[in-house]
Design an enzyme around this catalytic site. Structure first.
Site, mmCIF file in Angstrom:
data_model
loop_
_atom_site.group_PDB
_atom_site.id
_atom_site.type_symbol
_atom_site.label_atom_id
_atom_site.label_comp_id
_atom_site.label_asym_id
_atom_site.label_seq_id
_atom_site.Cartn_x
_atom_site.Cartn_y
_atom_site.Cartn_z
ATOM 1 N N ALA B 79 0.822 -1.209 0.000
ATOM 2 C CA ALA B 79 0.000 0.000 0.000
ATOM 3 C C ALA B 79 0.857 1.261 0.000
ATOM 4 O O ALA B 79 0.460 2.287 -0.553
ATOM 5 C CB ALA B 79 -0.942 0.007 1.195
ATOM 6 N N THR B 80 2.029 1.204 0.610
ATOM 7 C CA THR B 80 2.902 2.369 0.605
ATOM 8 C C THR B 80 3.230 2.774 -0.828
ATOM 9 O O THR B 80 3.098 3.938 -1.214
ATOM 10 C CB THR B 80 4.206 2.060 1.369
ATOM 11 N N ASN B 159 -6.235 3.466 10.205
ATOM 12 C CA ASN B 159 -5.452 2.387 10.788
ATOM 13 C C ASN B 159 -5.270 2.510 12.295
ATOM 14 O O ASN B 159 -5.021 1.540 12.978
ATOM 15 C CB ASN B 159 -4.077 2.293 10.118
ATOM 16 N N GLN B 187 -6.662 -0.776 5.155
ATOM 17 C CA GLN B 187 -7.313 -1.380 6.320
ATOM 18 C C GLN B 187 -8.745 -1.808 6.021
ATOM 19 O O GLN B 187 -9.429 -2.313 6.919
ATOM 20 C CB GLN B 187 -7.306 -0.395 7.497
ATOM 21 N N ALA B 208 -1.629 -6.849 0.749
ATOM 22 C CA ALA B 208 -2.117 -8.193 1.058
ATOM 23 C C ALA B 208 -1.993 -8.559 2.533
ATOM 24 O O ALA B 208 -2.811 -9.309 3.061
ATOM 25 C CB ALA B 208 -1.367 -9.233 0.211
ATOM 26 N N HIS B 209 -0.974 -8.029 3.208
ATOM 27 C CA HIS B 209 -0.703 -8.533 4.560
ATOM 28 C C HIS B 209 -1.692 -8.029 5.602
ATOM 29 O O HIS B 209 -1.579 -8.374 6.770
ATOM 30 C CB HIS B 209 0.736 -8.215 4.990
ATOM 31 N N THR B 247 10.330 -7.594 -12.314
ATOM 32 C CA THR B 247 9.871 -8.968 -12.427
ATOM 33 C C THR B 247 8.703 -9.190 -11.476
ATOM 34 O O THR B 247 8.790 -8.858 -10.296
ATOM 35 C CB THR B 247 11.019 -9.930 -12.067
ATOM 36 N N CYS B 333 3.672 1.786 12.297
ATOM 37 C CA CYS B 333 4.704 2.425 11.489
ATOM 38 C C CYS B 333 5.461 3.468 12.285
ATOM 39 O O CYS B 333 6.554 3.868 11.936
ATOM 40 C CB CYS B 333 4.074 3.086 10.275
HETATM 41 C C1 PLP Z 1 20.824 -6.531 -15.150
HETATM 42 C C2 PLP Z 1 19.467 -6.489 -14.533
HETATM 43 N N1 PLP Z 1 19.066 -5.390 -13.891
HETATM 44 C C3 PLP Z 1 17.857 -5.303 -13.316
HETATM 45 C C4 PLP Z 1 16.971 -6.349 -13.366
HETATM 46 C C5 PLP Z 1 15.635 -6.169 -12.728
HETATM 47 O O1 PLP Z 1 15.452 -7.023 -11.625
HETATM 48 P P1 PLP Z 1 13.997 -7.190 -11.007
HETATM 49 O O2 PLP Z 1 13.104 -7.580 -12.135
HETATM 50 O O3 PLP Z 1 14.138 -8.253 -9.995
HETATM 51 O O4 PLP Z 1 13.602 -5.873 -10.463
HETATM 52 C C6 PLP Z 1 17.350 -7.524 -14.040
HETATM 53 C C7 PLP Z 1 16.459 -8.695 -14.181
HETATM 54 O O5 PLP Z 1 15.332 -8.653 -14.589
HETATM 55 C C8 PLP Z 1 18.621 -7.590 -14.625
HETATM 56 O O6 PLP Z 1 19.025 -8.676 -15.284
HETATM 57 C C1 PLP Z 2 -3.890 2.809 6.117
HETATM 58 C C2 PLP Z 2 -2.595 2.244 5.688
HETATM 59 N N1 PLP Z 2 -2.015 2.679 4.556
HETATM 60 C C3 PLP Z 2 -0.859 2.189 4.118
HETATM 61 C C4 PLP Z 2 -0.195 1.206 4.800
HETATM 62 C C5 PLP Z 2 1.107 0.722 4.257
HETATM 63 O O1 PLP Z 2 1.038 -0.614 3.850
HETATM 64 P P1 PLP Z 2 2.399 -1.380 3.496
HETATM 65 O O2 PLP Z 2 3.261 -1.232 4.709
HETATM 66 O O3 PLP Z 2 1.996 -2.781 3.251
HETATM 67 O O4 PLP Z 2 3.021 -0.725 2.329
HETATM 68 C C6 PLP Z 2 -0.757 0.720 6.002
HETATM 69 C C7 PLP Z 2 -0.106 -0.319 6.825
HETATM 70 O O5 PLP Z 2 1.032 -0.263 7.207
HETATM 71 C C8 PLP Z 2 -1.977 1.250 6.451
HETATM 72 O O6 PLP Z 2 -2.537 0.824 7.574
#
Ligand code: PLP
Ligand code: PLP
Lengths: 130, 393, 393, 130
Positions: B79-80, B159, B187, B208-209, B247, B333
């Protein structure tokens, strides 16, 4: 980063959860006291004792503050109770900070406790009648 | 003294994070190792395509929970990031039309800090204050809007307090004026019934968490309507409609997807369960004097979050005295920050009252027995700390 | 015809992603559900602190692999985000001193697109060309530097060709002029011995899924020296030294940590294994005419990546004809894009040659038998596709 | 998003992996041919056939291009071989695109095949001697 400010060591946990010296003195006899406050909304403490003239015969505290602060007050009472009055001058407040592993950012609170101790000493040096 | 089972915590901090559902964790495990679907969903070979299909199934599952088109959902790291993408990306997209933005003082840091970054870029931001129960009034909101207002961001469930804003009313006001409306629903999603086909919301953040999925994966909903778009804030490989590169973490995404599907089928049960727990806790501590519920005590509150201040009690000591009951003081947080919660300050609480606040938050696995234990422990702790402080008066 | 076991792929696409090590996957599972360490590491209660400790142990594991201080590592969602944080965040940090930046034409899209975003903001970027084997010459690099150059970004191991730049020489040139030096080491970390105490590198990006850790988690190393810093690009809760907000995904982080520790102990074996596989594949296809290795055939190459063009053969058809051998044509990130690889174009390959390129990439689980199978399949495919096209001449 | 451009249906896979009509015609008799190219570096195809005057007696192709393109050429040869010449005019190239589920962005390649077919028709309408 392993030791974070939110961790409490065993001594803190024990002093905080069983603060035998929190509360009022046994009624009777002159009461010496020292009071201090960190800031307007900050930690506050009052130290109280009875003395037989040579020794600190009983020592108590009241406090509002974080666990380190309450534990430090309890620890200080334990250390000083039954000790000769002279011990008040020997007592090293920094040892409390060390033994209780009080994080540096809470040093101000330990100094507040020191202020209360100084006030208590001043109170003891003044003749009292109950 | 009330005793907890040895080595067990009473976890009442579901608003900080939830454990991953057992089924979800097991499902995720099938997308990690050699035996599983581990390939890169961007790869055109068969295992890559298999991974890509899993990602799209998860998108459909989440779309089902929110009643949106799968294509309108962008995977993010939580969410951040969703908040940042919505707010910074939305403001950049609309920046040529105007520079004024509106949010609330009681928003999450991810929202407030994103706005602060925009202010440094030259945007103007109005921070609307809630009333003392945490709600924004429509009159106050309307008064904050200007000709050049381009984006409003107001959260669904707060929250810290559980307060639920009137998203529909706010959204209608925004629609009338063609203002982008972002909702941080971290939330709310998975806990509150949400129909984005019916709600006038343009951008919605989730993670998701908070609903029994894994940490580190979230999504941003971007409504498919004219003028509603965001500019990317991260740049790279072109994934996610060029809005979010990198990715795709397949195991995380399928975890979110399944968690969404499971949540969809338990929304009503969840609400009932939360209400029951809330009332039980309130009953268990009702004999204590000097308590103050922070938030709304009427219907505009998510029952799974209960925030209470105890007069004359210091927050950190209360937290420790409550152990093994795990709760939050202020937002997780900000947990390392001893400052009183800015959310409670915005509700008009003084520093001491804000600092004594404890947030109890319940979840799927919370039992009445746990709540009873927590209530007893809370009473004990309050009585004990007040007695330690008594001689100060 | 060569036969593969039913329903089995021959996975030779480890540069796109690796499966998660079994031990790593099992370890991660302990940080998800109610039975595990699932709490939010920002929470101050005991389970939160337990999670926080797990995060710090992982940081130490990664620090061990790179020989850096744990405190200099920032968790991110992957190398894409790390690249963006390093390049955009670094340029912003240095922006008051100067607006000129340098990178290479053969960088990953996450790097190139971050620079493109900076150009839109008013930065000037020089894109240095490699020689025809993919290496940058120090003279060419020096010629690109200006008085106001603030940041140079050059990758370690190229993801398409395996070419290894002379990071030490480049770093020394940057140090002399107090230029921030960022290295995208996504394809190097966990595979190539890296000692950041010895190497003059300021910022280094990595991602766990290239070395048997999970997708969706990475890190940025930020050297602890004066003038070396980045400004955040995401804003929020203050985690990670205020450089990267968001709830820390503990299971992901501990997965990266363990993967790093396992990699540290197998660097030499890995290199030997990769070399053996590379030579075996080259031997197996050596009888085919009209092949061209893309990259460096001397020592400046990571042996786990082998990129080969086949004259007169169309790439997409070659990919399909190779099934069940899973390989990449160009970068996985561009797999959906039929454009010839810009990396191979920068090496001077014409469109047709670039389009016929296949990237074989090997990993820990690749066997000689798999490579033999792939070589035979490759020969068969080339012969067959050339014969289908023969009448066109 | 489920049907991505990189997926091939069964018919494509079969035609691509067993292109029985790729290669030269049986030697002997007049050869009709049609050739087309998508762009300078794009897909290329040549269609070849023998005819007995009424029917397409044998049909072959050579091609350079993606799997859909090769499969489409193979499919076209299968459909037209042994058919009456008139069938050449009936043949709907769009049906190939549909049956082989050729993604829209590859439509240009299918039109290239159509161009080759038109060229083949033109070649057939010219008197030939071998
Ligand atoms: C050289 C290089 N830089 C950056 C990335 C990006 O990594 P990621 O997709 O895990 O953010 C990759 C792979 O996809 C890579 O091979
Ligand atoms: C209202 C709200 N917004 C944003 C966040 C940020 O979520 P995350 O830490 O999964 O990025 C939270 C929880 O930390 C939240 O309670």
């Amino acid at each position: 980063m392993a030791d974070r400010d939110v961790a409490y060591n065993e001594r803190v946990l024990e002093c905080f959860s069983a603060p035998r010296h929190a509360g009022p003195l046994t009624p009777g006899g002159p009461v010496y006291s020292g009071r201090a406050q960190e800031s307007a909304a900050g930690a506050r403490v009052v130290l109280l004792c009875h003395s037989d003239g040579d020794h600190i015969s009983e020592m108590r505290f009241s406090a509002w503050g974080c666990p380190h602060f309450i534990a430090a007050a309890e620890w200080l009472c334990r250390e000083l109770e039954s000790q000769p009055l002279a011990q008040l001058n020997e007592f090293d407040i920094r040892s409390v900070q060390r033994l209780l592993a009080v994080p540096v950012e809470k040093t101000g609170r330990i100094l507040t406790l020191e202020d209360a101790l100084e006030a208590l000493k001043a109170s003891l040096s003044q003749p009292k009648t109950q | 003294m009330v005793k907890a089972a040895a080595n067990r915590f009473i976890y009442l901090d579901y608003a900080a994070t939830t454990p991953v559902d057992l089924q979800v964790a097991e499902f995720m495990a099938g997308f990690l190792t050699r035996e599983g679907v581990f390939a890169n969903p961007s790869s055109i070979h068969a295992p890559g395509q298999q991974a890509a299909r899993a990602v799209e199934i998860a998108r459909e599952q989440l779309a089902g929970l929110l009643n949106v088109r799968p294509a309108d959902l962008i995977w993010t790291s939580g969410a951040t990031e969703s908040d940042n993408l919505a707010i910074i990306g939305g403001a950049h997209y609309r920046g040529r039309r105007g520079k004024h933005l509106v949010t609330m003082k009681t928003e999450h840091k991810a929202v407030l800090d994103a706005f602060a970054a925009l202010q440094r870029e030259g945007f103007e931001v109005s921070y609307v204050a809630p009333n003392e129960s945490g709600l924004v009034s429509m009159d106050v909101l309307r008064a904050a809007l200007r000709e050049d207002t381009q984006l409003v961001s107001i959260m669904y469930v707060n929250n810290e307090t559980g307060v639920v804003q009137d998203i529909e009313a706010i959204g209608n006001i925004c629609r009338e004026r063609d203002i982008l409306f972002h909702v941080d629903a971290a939330q709310a999603v998975g806990k509150v019934a949400l129909d984005l086909q019916a709600l006038p919301v343009d951008l919605l953040s989730l993670t998701a968490h908070k609903f029994y999925g894994p940490k580190g994966i979230g999504a941003l909903y971007v409504a498919n309507r004219p003028g509603c778009q965001v500019e990317p804030i991260l740049f790279g490989g072109g994934q996610e409609r060029r809005l979010r590169p990198g990715t795709l973490p397949v195991h995380q995404i399928v975890g979110l997807g399944l968690a969404a599907e499971l949540a969809a089928s338990s929304l009503q049960d969840n609400w009932l369960h939360m209400s029951k727990l809330r009332h039980r806790l309130l009953a268990g501590i009702s004999q204590l004097p000097g308590l103050l519920v922070n938030g709304d005590e009427s219907e505009r509150s998510y029952p799974g979050i209960l925030n209470i201040s105890a007069l004359g009690v210091e927050g950190e000591s209360l937290m420790l005295a409550l152990a093994p009951v795990c709760v939050a003081s202020g937002s997780a947080c900000n947990a390392k920050n001893a400052e009183p919660s800015y959310v409670l300050r915005a509700l008009g609480r003084d520093d001491a009252t804000a600092q004594s606040a404890i947030r109890f938050s319940f979840g799927r696995y919370t039992t009445l027995a746990e709540v009873d234990f927590a209530a007893a422990r809370y009473c004990e702790a309050i009585v004990s700390l007040r007695s330690i402080a008594k001689g100060l008066e």
